[in-house]
Design a protein around this motif. Sequence first.
Motif, PDB file in Angstrom:
ATOM      1  N   SER A  67      37.401  31.580  45.887  1.00 10.05           N
ATOM      2  CA  SER A  67      36.656  30.589  45.098  1.00 10.05           C
ATOM      3  C   SER A  67      36.499  31.043  43.654  1.00 10.05           C
ATOM      4  CB  SER A  67      35.270  30.345  45.705  1.00 10.05           C
ATOM      5  OG  SER A  67      35.375  29.743  46.956  1.00 10.05           O
ATOM      6  N   GLU A  68      36.229  32.324  43.459  1.00 16.81           N
ATOM      7  CA  GLU A  68      36.087  32.861  42.107  1.00 16.81           C
ATOM      8  C   GLU A  68      37.420  32.790  41.355  1.00 16.81           C
ATOM      9  OE1 GLU A  68      34.476  36.795  42.493  1.00 16.81           O
ATOM     10  OE2 GLU A  68      32.679  36.058  43.510  1.00 16.81           O
ATOM     11  N   LEU A  69      38.503  33.160  42.014  1.00 11.89           N
ATOM     12  CA  LEU A  69      39.817  33.112  41.386  1.00 11.89           C
ATOM     13  C   LEU A  69      40.202  31.681  41.034  1.00 11.89           C
ATOM     14  CD1 LEU A  69      42.349  34.565  40.455  1.00 11.89           C
ATOM     15  CD2 LEU A  69      43.208  34.402  42.786  1.00 11.89           C
ATOM     16  N   THR A  70      39.947  30.761  41.937  1.00  9.08           N
ATOM     17  CA  THR A  70      40.237  29.348  41.680  1.00  9.08           C
ATOM     18  C   THR A  70      39.469  28.861  40.456  1.00  9.08           C
ATOM     19  OG1 THR A  70      40.661  28.952  44.013  1.00  9.08           O
ATOM     20  CG2 THR A  70      40.135  27.031  42.670  1.00  9.08           C
ATOM     21  N   LEU A  71      38.219  29.264  40.345  1.00 12.29           N
ATOM     22  CA  LEU A  71      37.414  28.866  39.193  1.00 12.29           C
ATOM     23  C   LEU A  71      37.955  29.486  37.908  1.00 12.29           C
ATOM     24  CD1 LEU A  71      34.965  27.306  38.182  1.00 12.29           C
ATOM     25  CD2 LEU A  71      33.577  29.311  38.671  1.00 12.29           C
ATOM     26  N   ALA A  91      30.441  30.457  43.109  1.00 14.94           N
ATOM     27  CA  ALA A  91      31.475  31.273  42.470  1.00 14.94           C
ATOM     28  C   ALA A  91      31.126  31.513  41.003  1.00 14.94           C
ATOM     29  CB  ALA A  91      32.834  30.600  42.592  1.00 14.94           C
ATOM     30  N   ALA A  92      30.666  30.473  40.317  1.00 14.72           N
ATOM     31  CA  ALA A  92      30.280  30.618  38.913  1.00 14.72           C
ATOM     32  C   ALA A  92      29.117  31.586  38.773  1.00 14.72           C
ATOM     33  CB  ALA A  92      29.923  29.262  38.325  1.00 14.72           C
ATOM     34  N   GLU A 102      27.076  36.945  37.223  1.00 20.94           N
ATOM     35  CA  GLU A 102      26.378  38.195  37.580  1.00 20.94           C
ATOM     36  C   GLU A 102      27.268  39.422  37.381  1.00 20.94           C
ATOM     37  OE1 GLU A 102      25.094  37.327  41.568  1.00 20.94           O
ATOM     38  OE2 GLU A 102      23.440  36.080  40.857  1.00 20.94           O
ATOM     39  N   LYS A 103      28.570  39.254  37.526  1.00 17.54           N
ATOM     40  CA  LYS A 103      29.525  40.346  37.305  1.00 17.54           C
ATOM     41  C   LYS A 103      29.824  40.547  35.810  1.00 17.54           C
ATOM     42  CE  LYS A 103      31.830  39.685  41.727  1.00 17.54           C
ATOM     43  NZ  LYS A 103      33.078  39.273  42.404  1.00 17.54           N
ATOM     44  N   GLY A 104      29.348  39.629  34.980  1.00 23.66           N
ATOM     45  CA  GLY A 104      29.594  39.733  33.541  1.00 23.66           C
ATOM     46  C   GLY A 104      30.958  39.217  33.116  1.00 23.66           C
ATOM     47  N   ILE A 105      31.618  38.466  33.984  1.00 28.13           N
ATOM     48  CA  ILE A 105      32.952  37.964  33.664  1.00 28.13           C
ATOM     49  C   ILE A 105      32.861  36.680  32.845  1.00 28.13           C
ATOM     50  CG2 ILE A 105      35.096  37.087  34.686  1.00 28.13           C
ATOM     51  CD1 ILE A 105      34.566  39.061  37.010  1.00 28.13           C
TER      52      ILE A 105
END
Length: 50
Positions: free
Chosen positions: A9-13, A39-40, A45-48
């Motif tokens: 989900s994160e990669l797709t976003l 995912a957002a 939270e990861k700072g990406i």
Amino acid sequence: MTFTPDMASELTLLLKFPNKSLMQGIKIHHDAKPEVVSAAQRLFEKGIVT
């Protein structure tokens, strides 16, 4: 490395971001699917993303 559903989900976003400019972004609307919102939030939270 095995991708979890959350990672997918994160990669797709991330793939939805324009690749032409670092000054552009995407918007997450209030009626977005819960997995997109989650995912957002995780990417934030990861700072990406901001």
